[in-house]
Scaffold this motif. Structure first.
Motif: not given
Length: 465
Positions: A22-33, A156-167
């Motif tokens: 999971a760490f490898v896959l999440t590295a380099g995340g971008s800003s949330a849309q 494209d959710c960069s928040s580790s807690t999904q804050t501000g992102c929509t599921q």
């Protein structure tokens, strides 16, 4: 020390492998849309594969197509625990049982899905998906035991807690009321997948939750006139299930079950709760009679500190008349049942105490303690109320491990409160069915309880001595 600590240590290498991936896959995340959703995922429904290997005998591959996304994450109901390895089976009014958050690779026979931390919030794992740069399809494969699992995506959710992102739900496996990108009624942010059982690996047979092999009922999302203040004013929504072979002209009208959700919309029971598949299987196997099931939108009605007068009035003055004028159902209270979970359980309990004679049976599942209507003290229940309640069927249930403290810090919730409902009614001499199963405040519990309510209490005559 809780025994799950030892078990987690025994599975440490598997856990580290999962987390490292999971760490490898999440590295380099971008800003949330927030709210970004792909409409190009049709035909990419989850792929359920019988592997015949551990830990469960099955694995599921989830897919989401979005070539332009820089990250896609999946959140699913697959934290686990063995209830008999916890510090206790249930907490008291001030104590919530802690759960270990075991991952699917750590699943063993006897484990159940339960969030971590144990809460009424949806505390489930979020994992990064892998992109195929050639096809633009993101995928995630996980072993799962038998049963129904809710899941959704974050794009494209960069928040580790999904804050501000929509599921968002799965475009390749959309909710039943969404077709070709268009939704009728309320939007549902979750999709569901059913995994069969492989008895060689000790998984429970939840075949009664699977899509029925035989004839299936129909679901419709309809609007009805009401005094509701929601937009558009003067209307609200119902999801209505009609049984296999529904005949609007048969001589005997159908019984009706009204189901409320936990403070959310009319699609919850028919998606997250899997109730249409459960009904199809129970009807097709002769365990219950064909019935019409009505699932109102639990949002949009006002409430006050004295209880749920607006909800009660809406059900009695608007929902029931609409249903009985548009469907071939009985107008006899004995042929009506009402139930709900969480906030919906409190609505059912309000109707039980305030409008007892409108229904013949009541299913109160995991009622909420923080709602304006809570169970009265035994001394405040009148003789007239007791006499009326003794004439109807009542089932009260929940999960043994439901949290006793709410996210906002209110104590005395969860199982301790549900047990209080049972003891209060029993103290007044009311016969009822108490139905508790291992699990937290989640759909894994309520799917079992709705099956029990339908097969043991709803629409059945009272057993009197």
């Amino acid at each position: 020390m809780p025994s799950f600590v030892t078990r987690r240590a025994a599975a440490a290498l598997r856990t580290l492998a999962v987390l490292a991936a999971a760490f490898v896959l999440t590295a380099g995340g971008s800003s949330a849309q927030a709210g970004k959703r792909s409409d190009t995922g049709h035909g990419l429904a989850p792929r359920v594969v019988h592997t015949g290997t551990g830990p469960t005998g099955y694995q599921v591959t989830f897919r989401y197509k979005d070539p332009d996304a820089t990250s896609v994450k999946i959140k699913g109901e697959w934290y686990f625990a063995n209830p008999y390895e916890l510090s206790a089976l249930t907490g008291d009014k001030d104590t919530t049982i802690e759960t270990p958050g075991l991952l699917p690779a750590q699943w063993e026979p006897g484990d159940i899905p339960i969030g971590s931390p144990n809460s009424s919030a949806a505390n489930w794992p979020v994992a990064a998906m892998t992109k195929d740069s050639r096809t633009g399809v993101w995928s995630y494969t996980v072993p799962l035991p038998s049963g129904v699992f809710n899941y959704g995506f974050y794009v494209d959710c960069s928040s580790s807690t999904q804050t501000g992102c929509t599921q968002v739900s799965d475009p390749g496996n959309p909710p039943w009321n969404t077709r070709n990108g268009k939704t009728t009624g309320s939007v549902q942010a979750l999709s569901q997948v059913h995994v069969p059982s492989d008895p060689d690996f000790g998984t429970v047979d939840y075949g009664w939750q699977a899509p029925a092999d035989g004839e299936r009922g129909r679901l419709a999302d309809v609007s009805y006139p009401t005094s509701s203040p929601i937009i558009p004013a003067g209307t609200n929504r119902l999801a209505v299930y009609t049984p296999p072979g529904y005949d609007a002209h048969r001589s005997k009208p159908y019984p009706t079950v009204y189901l409320f959700s936990g403070g959310d919309n009319e699609t919850d029971w028919s998606t997250q709760g899997d109730v249409s598949n459960i009904l199809d299987n129970l009807i097709n196997t002769g365990q219950i009679q064909p019935m019409v099931v009505v699932m109102p939108n639990s949002l949009g009605e006002t409430q006050d500190s004295s209880g749920y007068p607006a909800f009660d009035a809406n059900v009695i003055d608007h929902v029931i008349p609409y249903v009985e004028s548009h469907y071939h159902v009985s107008a006899s209270p004995s042929q009506r049942a009402v139930g709900g979970q969480g906030f919906g359980g409190s609505i059912a309990m309000s109707l039980l105490f305030r409008h007892t004679d409108r229904f013949g049976s009541y299913g109160i599942l995991s009622p909420g303690v923080i709602a304006p209507f809570t169970v009265p003290d035994a001394s405040d229940i009148t003789d007239a109320q007791v006499a009326a309640i003794k004439k109807v069927g009542v089932l009260v249930g929940g999960g043994w491990q439901e949290p006793s403290v709410t996210p906002s810090g209110v104590h005395g919730a969860g199982h301790s409160y549900h047990a209080r409902v049972v003891s209060t009614l029993a103290e007044k001499g009311v016969g009822l069915t108490a139905d508790f199963v291992n699990g937290g405040h989640e759909w894994f519990v309520w799917r079992q309880l709705i099956k029990d309510f339908l097969t043991r209490t709803a629409l059945f005559p009272l057993v009197t001595g």
